[in-house]
Write an enzyme that holds these catalytic residues in place. Sequence first.
Site, short mmCIF file in Angstrom:
data_model
loop_
_atom_site.label_atom_id
_atom_site.label_comp_id
_atom_site.label_asym_id
_atom_site.label_seq_id
_atom_site.Cartn_x
_atom_site.Cartn_y
_atom_site.Cartn_z
N THR A 21 0.84 -1.19 0.00
CA THR A 21 0.00 0.00 0.00
C THR A 21 0.88 1.25 0.00
OG1 THR A 21 -1.84 -1.04 1.12
CG2 THR A 21 -1.47 1.26 1.68
N ARG A 56 -14.27 -7.34 0.64
CA ARG A 56 -13.51 -7.08 1.88
C ARG A 56 -12.91 -5.67 1.84
NH1 ARG A 56 -7.94 -5.46 2.91
NH2 ARG A 56 -7.26 -6.34 4.88
N VAL A 57 -13.00 -4.97 2.95
CA VAL A 57 -12.38 -3.65 3.03
C VAL A 57 -11.40 -3.67 4.20
CG1 VAL A 57 -12.79 -1.19 3.43
CG2 VAL A 57 -14.43 -2.50 2.06
N GLY A 58 -10.19 -3.18 3.95
CA GLY A 58 -9.16 -3.15 4.99
C GLY A 58 -9.12 -1.83 5.73
N ASP A 59 -7.98 -1.54 6.33
CA ASP A 59 -7.84 -0.33 7.15
C ASP A 59 -7.60 0.94 6.35
OD1 ASP A 59 -5.32 -1.54 6.44
OD2 ASP A 59 -4.36 0.00 7.67
N THR A 91 0.43 0.88 6.73
CA THR A 91 0.45 -0.24 5.79
C THR A 91 0.66 -1.51 6.60
OG1 THR A 91 1.59 -1.31 3.97
CG2 THR A 91 2.93 0.14 5.34
N GLY A 92 -0.06 -2.56 6.25
CA GLY A 92 0.08 -3.81 6.99
C GLY A 92 -1.19 -4.62 6.94
N GLY A 120 -4.49 -5.28 7.47
CA GLY A 120 -5.54 -4.31 7.77
C GLY A 120 -6.47 -4.67 8.91
N1 ASP Z 1 -3.35 -2.34 4.85
C1 ASP Z 1 -3.77 -2.84 3.57
C2 ASP Z 1 -5.03 -3.65 3.76
O1 ASP Z 1 -5.14 -4.40 4.71
C3 ASP Z 1 -2.74 -3.71 2.90
C4 ASP Z 1 -1.37 -3.08 2.73
O2 ASP Z 1 -0.93 -2.30 3.59
O3 ASP Z 1 -0.70 -3.37 1.71
O4 ASP Z 1 -5.89 -3.58 2.91
#
Ligand code: ASP
Length: 329
Positions: free
Chosen positions: A194, A222-225, A245-246, A248
Amino acid sequence: MKAKIFFWTTCIGLLLASPAEAAEVAIAIHGGAGTITREAMTPEREQAFREKLEEAIRAGHRVLSEGGTSIEGVRAAINIMEDSPLFNAGKGAVFNAAGQNELDSSIMDGATLNAGAVAAIHRIRNPIDLAIAVMNQSRHVMMIGDGAELFAQEQGFEFVDPSYFRTEHRWEQLQQAKAEETAGIFQPQSFFSTVGAVARDQNGNLAAGTSTGGMTNKRFGRVGDSPIIGAGTYANNDSCAVSATGHGEFFIRYVVASNICTRVAAGASVAEAGNAVINDILVKAGGDGGVIIMGGDGSIAMPHNTAGMYRASINTQGELFIGIYGEDS
Ligand code: ASP
């Protein structure tokens, strides 16, 4: 006596005439965290990442130096990474389990606490631009899917064919994740790419923005952070600006971005607050990833609990830093 009066009136006059001193600008960006090791990297690939990170950070910094707002600085840096196939945002985004690129993004203005976010969009080249439009041109903070794209159409956004986002590298990653799933191998994703930016402009205002394709093989819908204000993105002039980033799901559960800013508001430095959340709380919980943090005074921290994180900054002294591996500092 006359000379004295002249001296003091001149001093007061000069004081009134001089414009308020402009704040020193600063910016930091990330292009994802994960198991990025020297052994797994080719010199060509490392060079490509370094060049793109430098191009993005310099573009954002130029905007800020020329008097642009922190929102404009964040946008300039993120647009460059969204347009690059190297990162999991815009072109080069990862694929979901249905073989689609589903994009999420968000922005927050630290001066006003205004924010904008979009999730599960498929046809907008630069999702951060749409998040900014949601913030500035609508009554809402977050829009998703078809509704977000209808809004984009009304705002005059140019649409790209969904195939624009596809790269072979990401397609192969999806095939590998699916093969492992079929074989019953559960490999938690160890790489996140990300993109995000945090900035401080000449008025001392902060902003944070994040843009992503999410996680490889995520379920459709699905929706992340990244588009969640408070989890993946947060900015408040009274404390700090954060982009994450990580993994989520962990960043949502631990409300990572606002958690860090709450600690800064309570007196912690950006480094202390970031370490407490990323290297203690998240590590104990099993959540991989990292953040970039900009303090109200322009101080920068980029903690991550993964082997590496693509990151760059230009501090208030104008010093450029580009890092990939954990030991880069
Ligand atoms: N944080 C993002 C998610 O979980 C993924 C990423 O950081 O690459 O959607």
